[in-house]
Design an enzyme around this catalytic site. Structure first.
Site, PDB file in Angstrom:
ATOM      1  N   ILE A  12       0.845  -1.206   0.000  1.00  0.00           N
ATOM      2  CA  ILE A  12       0.000   0.000   0.000  1.00  0.00           C
ATOM      3  C   ILE A  12       0.874   1.248   0.000  1.00  0.00           C
ATOM      4  CG2 ILE A  12      -1.967   1.165   1.060  1.00  0.00           C
ATOM      5  CD1 ILE A  12      -2.640  -1.429   2.500  1.00  0.00           C
ATOM      6  N   PHE A  79       2.672   3.350   7.493  1.00  0.00           N
ATOM      7  CA  PHE A  79       2.221   2.062   6.951  1.00  0.00           C
ATOM      8  C   PHE A  79       3.040   0.893   7.499  1.00  0.00           C
ATOM      9  CE2 PHE A  79       1.337   5.127   3.548  1.00  0.00           C
ATOM     10  CZ  PHE A  79       0.093   4.745   3.087  1.00  0.00           C
ATOM     11  N   THR A 123      -6.170  -1.727  10.477  1.00  0.00           N
ATOM     12  CA  THR A 123      -6.943  -2.749   9.764  1.00  0.00           C
ATOM     13  C   THR A 123      -8.299  -2.997  10.417  1.00  0.00           C
ATOM     14  OG1 THR A 123      -6.961  -5.124   9.322  1.00  0.00           O
ATOM     15  CG2 THR A 123      -5.585  -4.428  11.131  1.00  0.00           C
ATOM     16  N   ASP A 124      -9.230  -3.485   9.619  1.00  0.00           N
ATOM     17  CA  ASP A 124     -10.527  -3.890  10.180  1.00  0.00           C
ATOM     18  C   ASP A 124     -10.395  -5.176  11.008  1.00  0.00           C
ATOM     19  OD1 ASP A 124     -10.082  -5.680   8.091  1.00  0.00           O
ATOM     20  OD2 ASP A 124     -12.077  -5.489   7.214  1.00  0.00           O
ATOM     21  N   GLU A 125      -9.240  -5.852  10.904  1.00  0.00           N
ATOM     22  CA  GLU A 125      -9.073  -7.120  11.636  1.00  0.00           C
ATOM     23  C   GLU A 125      -9.018  -6.907  13.155  1.00  0.00           C
ATOM     24  OE1 GLU A 125      -6.406  -9.987   9.863  1.00  0.00           O
ATOM     25  OE2 GLU A 125      -6.575  -9.012   7.924  1.00  0.00           O
ATOM     26  N   TYR A 150      -1.245 -10.954  14.515  1.00  0.00           N
ATOM     27  CA  TYR A 150      -1.203  -9.758  13.660  1.00  0.00           C
ATOM     28  C   TYR A 150      -2.232  -8.730  14.129  1.00  0.00           C
ATOM     29  CZ  TYR A 150      -2.503  -6.759   9.712  1.00  0.00           C
ATOM     30  OH  TYR A 150      -2.833  -5.670   8.937  1.00  0.00           O
ATOM     31  N   LYS A 154      -1.757  -4.947  15.825  1.00  0.00           N
ATOM     32  CA  LYS A 154      -2.304  -3.732  15.214  1.00  0.00           C
ATOM     33  C   LYS A 154      -3.259  -3.027  16.193  1.00  0.00           C
ATOM     34  CE  LYS A 154      -1.806  -2.389  11.516  1.00  0.00           C
ATOM     35  NZ  LYS A 154      -0.784  -1.458  10.941  1.00  0.00           N
ATOM     36  N   ASP A 273      -7.696 -25.575   6.613  1.00  0.00           N
ATOM     37  CA  ASP A 273      -8.016 -24.202   7.010  1.00  0.00           C
ATOM     38  C   ASP A 273      -6.887 -23.597   7.858  1.00  0.00           C
ATOM     39  OD1 ASP A 273      -9.500 -21.934   7.016  1.00  0.00           O
ATOM     40  OD2 ASP A 273     -11.211 -22.759   8.124  1.00  0.00           O
TER      41      ASP A 273
HETATM   42  P1  NAD Z   1       3.443  -4.903   3.341  1.00  0.00           P
HETATM   43  O1  NAD Z   1       3.775  -6.095   4.188  1.00  0.00           O
HETATM   44  O2  NAD Z   1       3.301  -5.083   1.871  1.00  0.00           O
HETATM   45  O3  NAD Z   1       4.540  -3.759   3.573  1.00  0.00           O
HETATM   46  C1  NAD Z   1       5.027  -3.439   4.838  1.00  0.00           C
HETATM   47  C2  NAD Z   1       6.291  -2.595   4.643  1.00  0.00           C
HETATM   48  O4  NAD Z   1       6.754  -2.214   5.940  1.00  0.00           O
HETATM   49  C3  NAD Z   1       7.416  -3.350   3.954  1.00  0.00           C
HETATM   50  O5  NAD Z   1       7.971  -2.542   2.940  1.00  0.00           O
HETATM   51  C4  NAD Z   1       8.415  -3.599   5.071  1.00  0.00           C
HETATM   52  O6  NAD Z   1       9.777  -3.638   4.621  1.00  0.00           O
HETATM   53  C5  NAD Z   1       8.163  -2.405   5.987  1.00  0.00           C
HETATM   54  N1  NAD Z   1       8.530  -2.676   7.385  1.00  0.00           N
HETATM   55  C6  NAD Z   1       8.133  -3.721   8.162  1.00  0.00           C
HETATM   56  N2  NAD Z   1       8.703  -3.616   9.385  1.00  0.00           N
HETATM   57  C7  NAD Z   1       9.445  -2.479   9.373  1.00  0.00           C
HETATM   58  C8  NAD Z   1      10.248  -1.829  10.346  1.00  0.00           C
HETATM   59  N3  NAD Z   1      10.411  -2.346  11.576  1.00  0.00           N
HETATM   60  N4  NAD Z   1      10.849  -0.668  10.011  1.00  0.00           N
HETATM   61  C9  NAD Z   1      10.695  -0.129   8.758  1.00  0.00           C
HETATM   62  N5  NAD Z   1       9.958  -0.711   7.806  1.00  0.00           N
HETATM   63  C10 NAD Z   1       9.342  -1.870   8.105  1.00  0.00           C
HETATM   64  O7  NAD Z   1       2.137  -4.293   3.978  1.00  0.00           O
HETATM   65  P2  NAD Z   1       0.892  -3.573   3.276  1.00  0.00           P
HETATM   66  O8  NAD Z   1      -0.033  -4.627   2.795  1.00  0.00           O
HETATM   67  O9  NAD Z   1       1.377  -2.535   2.353  1.00  0.00           O
HETATM   68  O10 NAD Z   1       0.215  -2.903   4.551  1.00  0.00           O
HETATM   69  C11 NAD Z   1       0.581  -1.576   4.948  1.00  0.00           C
HETATM   70  C12 NAD Z   1      -0.158  -1.217   6.217  1.00  0.00           C
HETATM   71  O11 NAD Z   1      -1.558  -1.339   5.998  1.00  0.00           O
HETATM   72  C13 NAD Z   1       0.161  -2.153   7.387  1.00  0.00           C
HETATM   73  O12 NAD Z   1       0.235  -1.380   8.561  1.00  0.00           O
HETATM   74  C14 NAD Z   1      -1.029  -3.106   7.446  1.00  0.00           C
HETATM   75  O13 NAD Z   1      -1.258  -3.550   8.770  1.00  0.00           O
HETATM   76  C15 NAD Z   1      -2.145  -2.192   6.965  1.00  0.00           C
HETATM   77  N6  NAD Z   1      -3.254  -2.892   6.305  1.00  0.00           N
HETATM   78  C16 NAD Z   1      -3.029  -3.636   5.183  1.00  0.00           C
HETATM   79  C17 NAD Z   1      -4.107  -4.271   4.551  1.00  0.00           C
HETATM   80  C18 NAD Z   1      -3.907  -5.071   3.295  1.00  0.00           C
HETATM   81  O14 NAD Z   1      -4.904  -5.614   2.773  1.00  0.00           O
HETATM   82  N7  NAD Z   1      -2.730  -5.159   2.719  1.00  0.00           N
HETATM   83  C19 NAD Z   1      -5.405  -4.152   5.083  1.00  0.00           C
HETATM   84  C20 NAD Z   1      -5.578  -3.403   6.239  1.00  0.00           C
HETATM   85  C21 NAD Z   1      -4.502  -2.753   6.827  1.00  0.00           C
HETATM   86  P1  TYD Z   2      -5.110 -12.832   3.006  1.00  0.00           P
HETATM   87  O1  TYD Z   2      -4.863 -12.222   1.675  1.00  0.00           O
HETATM   88  O2  TYD Z   2      -4.004 -13.619   3.648  1.00  0.00           O
HETATM   89  O3  TYD Z   2      -5.627 -11.658   3.954  1.00  0.00           O
HETATM   90  P2  TYD Z   2      -6.242 -11.720   5.481  1.00  0.00           P
HETATM   91  O4  TYD Z   2      -5.950 -13.023   6.067  1.00  0.00           O
HETATM   92  O5  TYD Z   2      -5.497 -10.602   6.142  1.00  0.00           O
HETATM   93  O6  TYD Z   2      -7.698 -11.451   5.337  1.00  0.00           O
HETATM   94  O7  TYD Z   2      -6.378 -13.812   2.888  1.00  0.00           O
HETATM   95  C1  TYD Z   2      -7.641 -13.367   2.414  1.00  0.00           C
HETATM   96  C2  TYD Z   2      -8.619 -14.527   2.550  1.00  0.00           C
HETATM   97  O8  TYD Z   2      -8.240 -15.562   1.635  1.00  0.00           O
HETATM   98  C3  TYD Z   2      -8.617 -15.179   3.912  1.00  0.00           C
HETATM   99  O9  TYD Z   2      -9.962 -15.597   4.218  1.00  0.00           O
HETATM  100  C4  TYD Z   2      -7.724 -16.401   3.760  1.00  0.00           C
HETATM  101  C5  TYD Z   2      -7.985 -16.791   2.326  1.00  0.00           C
HETATM  102  N1  TYD Z   2      -6.869 -17.444   1.608  1.00  0.00           N
HETATM  103  C6  TYD Z   2      -7.091 -18.647   0.916  1.00  0.00           C
HETATM  104  O10 TYD Z   2      -8.208 -19.215   0.904  1.00  0.00           O
HETATM  105  N2  TYD Z   2      -6.055 -19.198   0.220  1.00  0.00           N
HETATM  106  C7  TYD Z   2      -4.819 -18.621   0.202  1.00  0.00           C
HETATM  107  O11 TYD Z   2      -3.896 -19.180  -0.448  1.00  0.00           O
HETATM  108  C8  TYD Z   2      -4.600 -17.397   0.921  1.00  0.00           C
HETATM  109  C9  TYD Z   2      -3.252 -16.725   0.926  1.00  0.00           C
HETATM  110  C10 TYD Z   2      -5.664 -16.844   1.604  1.00  0.00           C
END
Ligand code: NAD
Ligand code: TYD
Length: 331
Positions: A12, A79, A123-125, A150, A154, A273
């Protein structure tokens, strides 16, 4: 504006940097990222020479470093985190370190340097899990009930950020968003894992019965929501951001991807699962809509189609990451 973006080499964060440099030609960005397995400078290849962008490799847990980086910054968009639930089941301690301690270290620096806005991406989690077949959605007033290391880490970060607002008056905002998808997402996550497996003619693994529901938010829509909140959101406030009006199960999403890629259901494979697998996430984003006029710009099917196209056209980006992404699932 002078921004410090943490975790900008992640999924992101890198999309956000592209978005911001494009929309705000007067602004500059420092990107602090440790480059863990999830950070890729390849995601920022096309902005690396931009004079308004600077990359610093480092850890958000280093107070000295974060103090110095915030001297000349007015806005922090945070982030950086360990972000993958499956990994948090294998290695919880890294999640506590980066997500909890790292956030507190940044808050201290923000306070010392009197930053004008500290925005946390959460996150919504943190709200736990909703039952299937219910109409209930997460909102800003939903009690916290995290279920994985996780989401627990958060949650702790969210509480710390709010505590710095109440105790020290730091002007913070928080977004609790649903599952993002789009370009530059690590192929270990659901949607890119499905697409890249199919490109490689490999089966796509569906956890459990495949009925789990996520609320999919296109990453560019998310960046726009952060933009509105950083500029006009009320300090101290939390905003929930979600993507969909109609819900789809993981199984239904997998079927859509298979169809978009011209393949058939024989590519689907049900596997064991995940422990404590949250059943359903759904987000009520009426607050950000009402206060700031945000809503997703396009429907889910259009966004899914362009995501499939992006992964098909950008094998150079994900192919080097695929082997490592799959290795986590063999453990
Ligand atoms: P990502 O795992 O793709 O990227 C995380 C980045 O943070 C990486 O570039 C990593 O190198 C850096 N990082 C991790 N630990 C670090 C540290 N100690 N110091 C400096 N850099 C560090 O994550 P993302 O999917 O881009 O998510 C970004 C944010 O959004 C996170 O806080 C995550 O909890 C939140 N979020 C993500 C999602 C999603 O669907 N991806 C949904 C809800 C919330
Ligand atoms: P994920 O992308 O890991 O996000 P989160 O666990 O943070 O929601 O998974 C999204 C959904 O997809 C979750 O219900 C787990 C499921 N999933 C699979 O069914 N197969 C897979 O290989 C992965 C990675 C996730």
């Amino acid at each position: 504006m002078k921004l410090l973006v943490t975790g900008g080499a992640g999924f992101i964060g890198s999309n956000f940097i592209h978005y911001w440099l494009k929309h705000y030609p007067e602004d500059s960005i420092v990107n602090l990222d440790k480059l863990t397995y999830a950070g890729h400078l390849s995601s920022l290849k096309d902005v690396s020479e931009n004079s308004r962008y600077k990359f610093v490799k480092g850890d958000i847990c280093s107070q000295k470093l974060t103090d110095s980086l915030m001297v000349d910054v007015d806005t922090v968009v945070h982030f950086a985190a360990e972000s993958h639930v499956d990994r948090s089941i294998l290695h919880p301690s890294e999640f506590v370190r980066s997500n909890v301690l790292g956030t507190q270290v940044l808050l201290e620096s923000a306070l010392k340097n009197k930053v004008k806005r500290f925005h946390l991406i959460s996150t919504d989690e943190v709200f736990g899990s909703l039952p299937l077949n219910s109409r209930t959605k997460f909102s800003e007033s939903t009690p916290y009930d995290p279920k994985s290391p996780y989401s627990a880490s958060k949650s702790a970060a969210d509480h710390l950020v709010r505590a710095y607002f109440h105790t020290f008056g730091l002007p913070i905002t928080i977004t609790n968003c649903s599952n993002n998808f789009g370009p530059y997402q690590n192929p270990e996550k659901f949607i890119p894992r499905m697409i890249t497996n199919l490109i490689l003619n490999q089966k796509i693994p569906i956890y459990g019965d495949g009925k789990n529901v996520r609320d999919w938010l296109y990453v560019e829509d998310h960046c726009w929501a952060i933009d509105l909140i950083v500029h006009n959101g009320r300090p101290g406030q939390t905003y929930c951001i979600g993507g969909q009006k109609k819900e789809f199960s993981n199984f239904e999403i997998a079927q859509k991807i298979i169809k978009l890629m011209g393949m058939d259901k024989s590519m689907l494979e049900f596997v064991a699962d995940r422990p404590s697998h949250d059943r359903r996430y759904a987000v009520n984003w009426s607050k950000v809509h009402r206060e700031l006029g945000w809503s997703p710009a396009k429907n889910f099917d259009d966004r899914l189609k362009s995501t499939v196209e992006w992964y098909s056209n950008n094998k150079w980006w994900w192919m080097p990451l695929k082997k490592q992404a799959e290795s986590i699932y063999r453990k």
